[in-house]
Design a protein around this motif. Structure first.
Motif, PDB file in Angstrom:
ATOM      1  N   LEU A 195       0.884  -1.178   0.000  1.00 16.47           N
ATOM      2  CA  LEU A 195       0.000   0.000   0.000  1.00 16.47           C
ATOM      3  C   LEU A 195       0.914   1.217   0.000  1.00 16.47           C
ATOM      4  O   LEU A 195       1.777   1.351   0.874  1.00 16.47           O
ATOM      5  CB  LEU A 195      -0.880  -0.004   1.260  1.00 16.47           C
ATOM      6  CG  LEU A 195      -1.871   1.147   1.355  1.00 16.47           C
ATOM      7  CD1 LEU A 195      -2.976   0.988   0.296  1.00 16.47           C
ATOM      8  CD2 LEU A 195      -2.492   1.180   2.754  1.00 16.47           C
ATOM      9  N   THR A 196       0.780   1.982  -1.018  1.00 15.10           N
ATOM     10  CA  THR A 196       1.651   3.161  -1.136  1.00 15.10           C
ATOM     11  C   THR A 196       0.776   4.385  -1.362  1.00 15.10           C
ATOM     12  O   THR A 196      -0.394   4.264  -1.728  1.00 15.10           O
ATOM     13  CB  THR A 196       2.604   3.013  -2.328  1.00 15.10           C
ATOM     14  OG1 THR A 196       1.823   2.794  -3.512  1.00 15.10           O
ATOM     15  CG2 THR A 196       3.564   1.878  -2.127  1.00 15.10           C
ATOM     16  N   ASP A 197       1.416   5.529  -1.185  1.00 19.82           N
ATOM     17  CA  ASP A 197       0.705   6.747  -1.572  1.00 19.82           C
ATOM     18  C   ASP A 197       0.936   6.945  -3.061  1.00 19.82           C
ATOM     19  O   ASP A 197       1.583   6.113  -3.706  1.00 19.82           O
ATOM     20  CB  ASP A 197       1.191   7.958  -0.744  1.00 19.82           C
ATOM     21  CG  ASP A 197       2.655   8.252  -0.970  1.00 19.82           C
ATOM     22  OD1 ASP A 197       3.222   7.720  -1.972  1.00 19.82           O
ATOM     23  OD2 ASP A 197       3.258   8.981  -0.163  1.00 19.82           O
ATOM     24  N   THR A 198       0.363   7.974  -3.615  1.00 19.13           N
ATOM     25  CA  THR A 198       0.420   8.136  -5.068  1.00 19.13           C
ATOM     26  C   THR A 198       1.836   8.361  -5.552  1.00 19.13           C
ATOM     27  O   THR A 198       2.148   8.146  -6.707  1.00 19.13           O
ATOM     28  CB  THR A 198      -0.491   9.295  -5.512  1.00 19.13           C
ATOM     29  OG1 THR A 198      -0.275  10.391  -4.616  1.00 19.13           O
ATOM     30  CG2 THR A 198      -1.941   8.893  -5.491  1.00 19.13           C
ATOM     31  N   GLU A 199       2.758   8.784  -4.651  1.00 14.93           N
ATOM     32  CA  GLU A 199       4.153   8.976  -5.048  1.00 14.93           C
ATOM     33  C   GLU A 199       4.945   7.666  -4.992  1.00 14.93           C
ATOM     34  O   GLU A 199       6.109   7.635  -5.356  1.00 14.93           O
ATOM     35  CB  GLU A 199       4.848  10.012  -4.135  1.00 14.93           C
ATOM     36  CG  GLU A 199       4.837  11.431  -4.696  1.00 14.93           C
ATOM     37  CD  GLU A 199       3.457  12.072  -4.538  1.00 14.93           C
ATOM     38  OE1 GLU A 199       2.962  12.090  -3.402  1.00 14.93           O
ATOM     39  OE2 GLU A 199       2.878  12.500  -5.581  1.00 14.93           O
ATOM     40  N   GLY A 200       4.329   6.671  -4.481  1.00 14.57           N
ATOM     41  CA  GLY A 200       5.037   5.388  -4.382  1.00 14.57           C
ATOM     42  C   GLY A 200       5.678   5.204  -3.025  1.00 14.57           C
ATOM     43  O   GLY A 200       6.438   4.272  -2.817  1.00 14.57           O
ATOM     44  N   LYS A 201       5.373   6.061  -2.060  1.00  9.38           N
ATOM     45  CA  LYS A 201       5.969   5.900  -0.729  1.00  9.38           C
ATOM     46  C   LYS A 201       5.247   4.802   0.011  1.00  9.38           C
ATOM     47  O   LYS A 201       4.006   4.748   0.037  1.00  9.38           O
ATOM     48  CB  LYS A 201       5.880   7.252   0.040  1.00  9.38           C
ATOM     49  CG  LYS A 201       6.762   7.269   1.249  1.00  9.38           C
ATOM     50  CD  LYS A 201       6.876   8.697   1.834  1.00  9.38           C
ATOM     51  CE  LYS A 201       7.425   8.642   3.246  1.00  9.38           C
ATOM     52  NZ  LYS A 201       6.390   8.995   4.217  1.00  9.38           N
ATOM     53  N   LEU A 202       5.988   3.923   0.567  1.00 13.15           N
ATOM     54  CA  LEU A 202       5.426   2.734   1.185  1.00 13.15           C
ATOM     55  C   LEU A 202       4.683   3.059   2.469  1.00 13.15           C
ATOM     56  O   LEU A 202       5.197   3.766   3.329  1.00 13.15           O
ATOM     57  CB  LEU A 202       6.570   1.753   1.499  1.00 13.15           C
ATOM     58  CG  LEU A 202       6.199   0.356   1.927  1.00 13.15           C
ATOM     59  CD1 LEU A 202       5.515  -0.412   0.791  1.00 13.15           C
ATOM     60  CD2 LEU A 202       7.427  -0.390   2.406  1.00 13.15           C
ATOM     61  N   ILE A 203       3.480   2.559   2.572  1.00 14.50           N
ATOM     62  CA  ILE A 203       2.727   2.724   3.807  1.00 14.50           C
ATOM     63  C   ILE A 203       2.647   1.378   4.534  1.00 14.50           C
ATOM     64  O   ILE A 203       3.050   1.241   5.668  1.00 14.50           O
ATOM     65  CB  ILE A 203       1.317   3.279   3.524  1.00 14.50           C
ATOM     66  CG1 ILE A 203       1.428   4.665   2.866  1.00 14.50           C
ATOM     67  CG2 ILE A 203       0.490   3.354   4.816  1.00 14.50           C
ATOM     68  CD1 ILE A 203       0.150   5.186   2.259  1.00 14.50           C
ATOM     69  N   ALA A 237       7.778   1.990 -12.082  1.00 16.38           N
ATOM     70  CA  ALA A 237       6.651   1.301 -12.718  1.00 16.38           C
ATOM     71  C   ALA A 237       5.345   2.016 -12.374  1.00 16.38           C
ATOM     72  O   ALA A 237       4.479   2.193 -13.230  1.00 16.38           O
ATOM     73  CB  ALA A 237       6.612  -0.151 -12.268  1.00 16.38           C
ATOM     74  N   LEU A 238       5.238   2.431 -11.123  1.00 14.44           N
ATOM     75  CA  LEU A 238       3.988   3.089 -10.711  1.00 14.44           C
ATOM     76  C   LEU A 238       3.845   4.441 -11.399  1.00 14.44           C
ATOM     77  O   LEU A 238       2.784   4.779 -11.913  1.00 14.44           O
ATOM     78  CB  LEU A 238       3.974   3.286  -9.199  1.00 14.44           C
ATOM     79  CG  LEU A 238       3.464   2.125  -8.352  1.00 14.44           C
ATOM     80  CD1 LEU A 238       3.298   2.586  -6.916  1.00 14.44           C
ATOM     81  CD2 LEU A 238       2.145   1.592  -8.885  1.00 14.44           C
ATOM     82  N   SER A 239       4.963   5.214 -11.438  1.00 12.32           N
ATOM     83  CA  SER A 239       4.852   6.580 -11.953  1.00 12.32           C
ATOM     84  C   SER A 239       4.690   6.590 -13.462  1.00 12.32           C
ATOM     85  O   SER A 239       3.971   7.405 -14.006  1.00 12.32           O
ATOM     86  CB  SER A 239       6.091   7.390 -11.541  1.00 12.32           C
ATOM     87  OG  SER A 239       7.239   6.772 -12.086  1.00 12.32           O
TER      88      SER A 239
END
Lengths: 710, 147
Positions: A195-203, A237-239
């Motif tokens: 689960l990440t935020d839209t920037e790809g930071k891991l939550i 990949a996400l961005s």
């Protein structure tokens, strides 16, 4: 039971006192019961080696125990945990109310223990001096003895629980339990989930994702770098693929296995989730398709192989068709029902008919089919018999001519041994029957011939027998003739003896003196009688030789002496002839083993002939020895009248003197050479003749040095 | 030809053929011998025992008892076995000569035999017999022939 802080400090000896101090500090700064409990469980795991642990708490006035932290538990165990505070007889409730920890071993199975398959301690959680318990710490155990560090933790956690239960709401606790369950569910999923935020930071990441993206503090350089690389790849990949709301993005992501260092191919499924309070998240699920990709490659490879195999099978089938069609004998394949599934061209001619075929043709085809079916049934019904051979009476559908065939039916079985098809090969017997008929004729002809040969043989045998009898009769006749001649010559000689005797008596003056004219006449009588006697003697000799009544008397003797004897016997004639007569006898001449009397007779005859037919010149007797052939030659060479080539054979015939008129002058019976030839043959030898008319003749007697007894 | 001399040795001529027998007898007498004659084997034995001749000329082919048989008997008789027997044979074969020797003949001559040759053989045989029986004078007819 009251414990002082000093007493607590004393207890810090087992574990690193710094770790205990850190935990106590954490507890003091935390007001969240759940966080405290989880921290306690983690501490246990990392410092005391406890594998499984559960923390359950209870409100004093509420009935169910609530799970607030766990480690090593299955989601099912978490979901199933349900113990009521009111259930006073429940072993866990009873353990909670005891002042000391309770030990449960594995055999204690009359209740559903939350820690399955391992013994465990249930330690009541309460404030230092309280009697009321707020919860229970359950830790997997290796024995009944409780480790002092665990006991210390239980006291620390007990104080914290006692402190916080009064301030925490039940709802918060409940929520905590559900969150925990969610965690364990996420963790139970084998695919990495993030689960990440839209920037790809891991939550949040489950344990499988953590393995890929987070390196533990004690991990090696490789692992850390791999994790960093994976984070970068994932963020990229996400961005690069912005994920829209309510849509599921699907793409491939190549990551590195931090432990193996090998490439891992993932399918990345990302979707956005929006929470009213906390904003938008991205949920990403990574599905490992490395094996899938490998499998796909393998499937493709297999498919290619299959295609090749199929092509080969097609070629094989094509070849097989060509082969089957090229066989002149009909070949048919029938299924278990006896229906024809395959046949070659010659078989088609027997078992199929064109639509335009006549009724008769159709009937014959039908009849042929029926014959075939009954033939094939032999291998269908006879269990165990895989082959069957027999004759079938078929009919050529077009001509209606009988076509006897020999059939060979064979079963084709599947790998499981089930009957699949029956292959039948038919072989035209028309030719074979024709051959058999011809063979029969040949046999008869042969028998006839044999009979004729036997007849001829019998006839021949009969004739042979006849000939044999005739031969015997002839032999008897010949013997009788010889006997007759022998007797006759004897009878001749008796009167001749008297004639010669009385002539001699008269010439000797027994009856008184004889006149010159009388003496002349008496001499004529005497010489003619002598000639007659010589003739009779010669005839007797020939007769005896031919009748086989001339025995051989073999002895060993010297040739020189024999020649000398002959010369002395002929001395008067030699003197009269005025010829130079010489014998040349080599000293090395071996003695001769033969019939002396007969050798002498031959030499005497040859020498007297030479003297008779040599008017002037010389006569030479030469003996030689041929060591190689072991033969002895006695040659009598003269310088006489000689014998013409045409006459050289004749001289050896009976009663032959070459000219009748000189015969009177030369005297002799004309049988001498004939007798010599016969005698030499008796002795195993021959007589040669070399001659030139007017120059002389050489007669050579060749004899084996050692004659064999007859 | 039966004129007998009283001096010469007695020769028994055994021969069935009259002409030959008489011819030999005549020539033997002419040569100075006494001669007796027999025509068959049986007579030959009888005459031998009766006359005890000095020598016997024996034809082998004889009627009744043949020459071989007669010779055998004479040679097995103590009284006559010393008398030399000269066989007369028409077949100049080794076999005949052997037969004659086996029968006991002391020598043989082959017919046809000229009277001269026969007398020569008789003389030779008598001389041989005389030398065997030393002391016994041999009454040979040689002297008369030489005259």
């Amino acid at each position: 039971m009251r414990r002082s802080a000093a007493a607590t400090a004393v207890q810090l000896t087992g574990v690193d006192s710094e770790a205990k101090l850190a935990l106590v500090e954490f507890m003091l700064t935390t007001t969240d019961l759940q966080v405290s409990a989880r921290r306690a469980v983690d501490w246990l795991a990392s410092h005391t080696g406890v594998k499984k642990a559960i923390v359950a708490v209870a409100e004093p006035d509420s009935s169910p125990l609530l799970l607030v932290a766990e480690r090593g538990m299955s989601s099912a165990a978490i979901a199933d945990f349900s113990v009521s505070r009111d259930d006073a007889v429940h072993p866990l409730i009873r353990a909670m109310d005891r002042p000391d920890p309770t030990y449960f071993d594995v055999s204690n199975d009359h209740f559903r223990a939350p820690i399955e398959g391992l013994p465990f301690h249930a330690i009541p959680l309460r404030a230092d001096d309280a009697t009321v318990s707020h919860g229970l710490l359950m830790t997997s155990a290796v024995g009944p003895e409780l480790h002092p560090d665990i006991a210390w933790l239980a006291r620390t956690l007990g104080r914290q629980v006692a402190r916080l239960t009064s301030t925490q709401t039940l709802a918060q606790t409940r929520f905590g339990q559900e969150r925990m369950l969610l965690y364990s569910i996420i963790n139970a999923v084998t695919d990495p989930i993030l689960l990440t935020d839209t920037e790809g930071k891991l939550i949040i990441a489950n344990t499988h994702a953590e393995k890929l993206f987070a390196a533990p503090e004690d991990a090696g350089e490789g692992w850390r770098r791999a994790a960093g690389l994976n984070n970068m790849l994932f963020s990229a990949a996400l961005s690069t693929n912005a994920v829209g709301p309510n849509e599921m993005a699907r793409r491939e992501l190549l990551l590195v296995d931090p432990l193996e260092g090998s490439d891992l191919l993932f399918e990345l499924l990302s979707s956005r989730a929006t929470d009213e309070r906390q904003g938008t998240y991205v949920v990403s699920i990574l599905r490992n398709v490395t094996d899938l990709a490998r499998a796909k490659e393998e499937i493709e490879e297999s498919y290619r192989t299959l295609r090749l195999a199929q092509a080969e099978v097609r070629d094989e089938r094509h070849r097989l068709d060509l082969i089957i069609d090229s066989v002149a004998d009909p070949i048919l394949v029938t299924d278990q029902e006896g229906d024809i599934v395959l046949m070659n061209e010659p078989a088609e001619r027997l078992f199929t008919a064109a639509k335009s075929a006549s009724d008769a043709e159709l009937r014959r085809v039908h009849a042929n089919g029926a014959h075939l079916t009954s033939f094939v049934s032999n291998v269908l019904t006879r269990s165990g018999e895989q082959r069957y051979r027999g004759e079938i009476q078929l009919t050529d559908p077009v001509s209606g001519r009988l076509a006897p065939v020999e059939g060979l039916a064979g079963q084709i079985l599947s790998e499981q041994g089930e009957l699949m098809w029956v292959v039948t090969i038919l072989h035209d017997l028309t030719e074979a029957h024709e051959k058999a008929r011809l063979f029969e004729q040949l046999k008869q002809a042969s028998a006839e011939l044999e009979r004729k040969v036997q007849e001829a043989t019998a006839e021949l045998a009969e004739q042979n027998e006849l000939l044999r009898r005739q031969h015997i009769a002839l032999e008897q006749a010949s013997a009788l003739k010889s006997q007759f001649l022998a007797n006759m010559s004897h009878e001749f000689r008796t009167p001749l003896n008297a004639i010669l005797g009385y002539t001699h008596m008269l010439l000797n003056g027994v009856s008184g003196p004889v006149s010159e004219a009388q003496r002349k006449s008496l001499t004529r009588i005497d010489s003619n009688s002598q000639h007659l006697l010589a003739l009779i003697n010669d005839i007797l000799d020939i007769t005896r030789i031919e009748a086989g009544r001339m025995p051989l008397n073999v002895s060993t003797f010297k040739i020189a002496a024999l020649v000398e004897e002959v010369m002395s016997e002929l001395e008067p004639i030699i003197k009269r002839s005025n010829l130079s007569v010489r014998a040349i006898m080599p000293r090395t001449l071996p003695p001769l083993k033969s019939d002396r009397q007969k050798v002498k007779q031959i030499v005497l005859n040859l020498l007297s002939n030479a003297l008779k037919f040599t008017p002037a010149g010389s006569v030479r007797i030469t003996a030689t020895y041929d060591a190689k052939d072991r033969t002895i030659g006695i040659a009598v060479a003269d310088t006489g009248v000689g014998i013409a080539p045409d006459d050289r054979v004749k001289v050896f015939e009976d009663f032959r003197q070459l000219d009748s008129s000189p015969a009177r002058g030369y005297g002799g019976t004309g049988l001498g050479l004939s007798i010599c030839r016969r005698l030499s043959q008796m002795l195993g030898g021959t007589i040669d003749l070399e001659s030139e008319v007017g120059k002389g003749s050489t007669f050579t007697l060749h004899l084996p040095a050692r004659a064999k007894k007859r | 030809m039966t004129e007998q001399s009283n001096e010469g040795p007695l020769v028994l001529v055994v021969e069935d053929y009259q002409d030959a027998r008489e011819m030999y007898a005549a020539y033997l007498q002419f040569s100075g011998y006494r001669v007796a004659e027999a025509t068959n084997g049986l007579e030959a034995i009888e005459k031998t025992i009766e006359l005890m001749p000095d020598i016997i000329l024996m034809d082998l082919a004889l009627p009744k008892v043949d020459g071989w048989e007669a010779t055998k008997r004479l040679k097995s008789d103590e009284r006559t076995k010393h008398i030399p027997i000269v066989a007369l044979t028409g077949h100049a074969l080794a076999g005949f000569a052997e037969g004659a020797r086996e029968a006991g003949c002391d020598s043989f001559v082959t017919k046809p035999c000229l009277p001269d040759a026969l007398v020569a053989e008789v003389r030779r045989m008598l001389a041989e017999a005389g030398s065997r029986e030393r002391g016994k004078p041999v009454n040979g007819p040689a002297g008369r022939r030489r005259q």
